[in-house]
Design an enzyme around this catalytic site. Structure first.
Site, PDB file in Angstrom:
ATOM      1  CG  HIS A 145      31.564  -9.629  99.877  1.00  0.00           C
ATOM      2  ND1 HIS A 145      30.824  -9.544  98.715  1.00  0.00           N
ATOM      3  CD2 HIS A 145      30.672  -9.912 100.866  1.00  0.00           C
ATOM      4  CE1 HIS A 145      29.554  -9.772  98.994  1.00  0.00           C
ATOM      5  NE2 HIS A 145      29.438  -9.993 100.288  1.00  0.00           N
ATOM      6  CE  LYS A 189      28.108  -7.123 102.213  1.00  0.00           C
ATOM      7  NZ  LYS A 189      27.484  -8.401 102.590  1.00  0.00           N
ATOM      8  CG  ASP A 229      28.954  -8.454  95.121  1.00  0.00           C
ATOM      9  OD1 ASP A 229      28.812  -9.028  96.215  1.00  0.00           O
ATOM     10  OD2 ASP A 229      29.303  -9.038  94.083  1.00  0.00           O
ATOM     11  NE  ARG A 234      25.462  -0.166 126.599  1.00  0.00           N
ATOM     12  CZ  ARG A 234      24.584  -0.366 127.588  1.00  0.00           C
ATOM     13  NH1 ARG A 234      24.768  -1.376 128.430  1.00  0.00           N
ATOM     14  NH2 ARG A 234      23.549   0.436 127.726  1.00  0.00           N
TER      15      ARG A 234
END
Length: 312
Positions: free
Chosen positions: A139, A160, A178, A244
């Site tokens: 997916h 998405k 999808d 980060r």
């Protein structure tokens, strides 16, 4: 074991069928390897890889031209007694009437192609490697961003498809929305594609299904793409530590192959398309030998070293 229909190979490689009486609809190919039956045509059948596609090139053809018919017939009979999937003559060569007749009787299809033997073998092996590669469906959304295949993953409804749509509007190309079919074509390469039924479509909640190819043109879609980078979208968690600097690469695994993976926290106001673009360019830059995080770390270390020397 995966297999591919012989009829699909015939269509893809534009082969000419010279045994139209033979039904090829039920013949399947289950290996990407091919065989040139040079030794077999001399009468040696030990270790004969008969389950592979058999390719007769110009060398084999000219050899057979000089073999007396009385000697060829028994070799043809023994050769065609095996359940070979098909026989392909390359380089504009043509099978003789004897082998055509015997092949038709035994239900073995024979094809011809004008392509030279070596490039034809390279192409059929490459194509079969892709078609027969181990495959899974996951997916997600796959987009070509600056030539890098970016697989966007995350829970249903996290955004998405919306990120993919924004990327398409910015000039990038959709591969699949999808459901993404992932094939392992080598130990280094994963190829992603869309199922035939959903190719070029995107589902947007509240709007429905849109056809990307029709709305944005053929330059906005792509059928296949290598998977170079994974972006995992997730809800922002104040208690979670997010990377980060990017000094250490994180990976996710598909079919035994590792792919660089970034977890991207979602908050209102974040432009996902620009972040994905930046991630793709940064990943490409790393592959070319430049790592911004390591460059920053080097500058900091050099600065600390200079300060320490100055204090001394």
């Amino acid at each position: 074991m995966s297999s591919v229909a012989l009829s699909k190979i015939v269509e893809k490689l534009d082969l000419k069928n010279v045994t139209p009486e033979v039904d090829i609809s039920k013949i399947k190919i289950s290996t990407s390897e091919v065989n040139r039956p040079a030794l077999q045509l001399t009468g040696y059948f030990e270790h004969f890889a008969y389950e592979r596609v058999q390719i007769v090139g110009y060398v084999e053809y000219t050899y057979l031209e000089n073999v007396p018919r009385k000697k060829k017939i028994p070799i043809y009979e023994q050769f065609l007694s095996y359940k070979i999937p098909c026989l392909i003559y390359t380089t504009k060569t043509k099978p003789d009437e004897d082998i055509l007749k015997m092949a038709t009787e035994k239900g073995i299809p024979v094809f011809t192609t004008s392509q030279a033997t070596s490039p034809f073998m390279a192409e059929i092996i490459r194509w079969l490697n892709v078609e027969l590669a181990p495959c899974i469906s996951i997916h997600g959304v796959l987009v070509d961003v600056y030539g890098e295949g970016v697989l966007i993953m995350g829970e249903s409804g996290i955004g998405k498809s919306e990120a993919a749509l924004e990327l398409i509007k910015r000039g990038h190309r959709l591969v699949s929305d999808d459901v993404v079919e992932i094939r392992k074509v080598s130990d280094e390469t994963l190829i992603g594609s869309a199922p035939d039924i959903t190719r070029h479509f995107i589902e947007l909640r509240g709007i429905g299904i849109i056809d990307v190819k029709t709305l944005f043109g053929v330059e906005s879609v792509k059928n296949t793409q290598s998977i170079d980078l994974v972006i995992k979208l997730e809800e922002w968690d104040r208690d979670k530590e997010y990377d980060r600097l990017g000094l250490e690469e994180e990976y996710t695994e598909f079919l035994g192959n590792k792919v660089v993976c970034h977890s991207l926290p979602i908050r209102p106001g974040r432009n996902l398309a620009i972040i994905v673009e930046s991630a793709a360019v940064n990943h490409r830059q790393k592959k070319m030998g430049y790592n911004a995080a390591k460059e920053l770390y080097k500058r900091v270390q050099d600065s600390l070293t200079k300060k320490a020397r100055a204090e001394d």
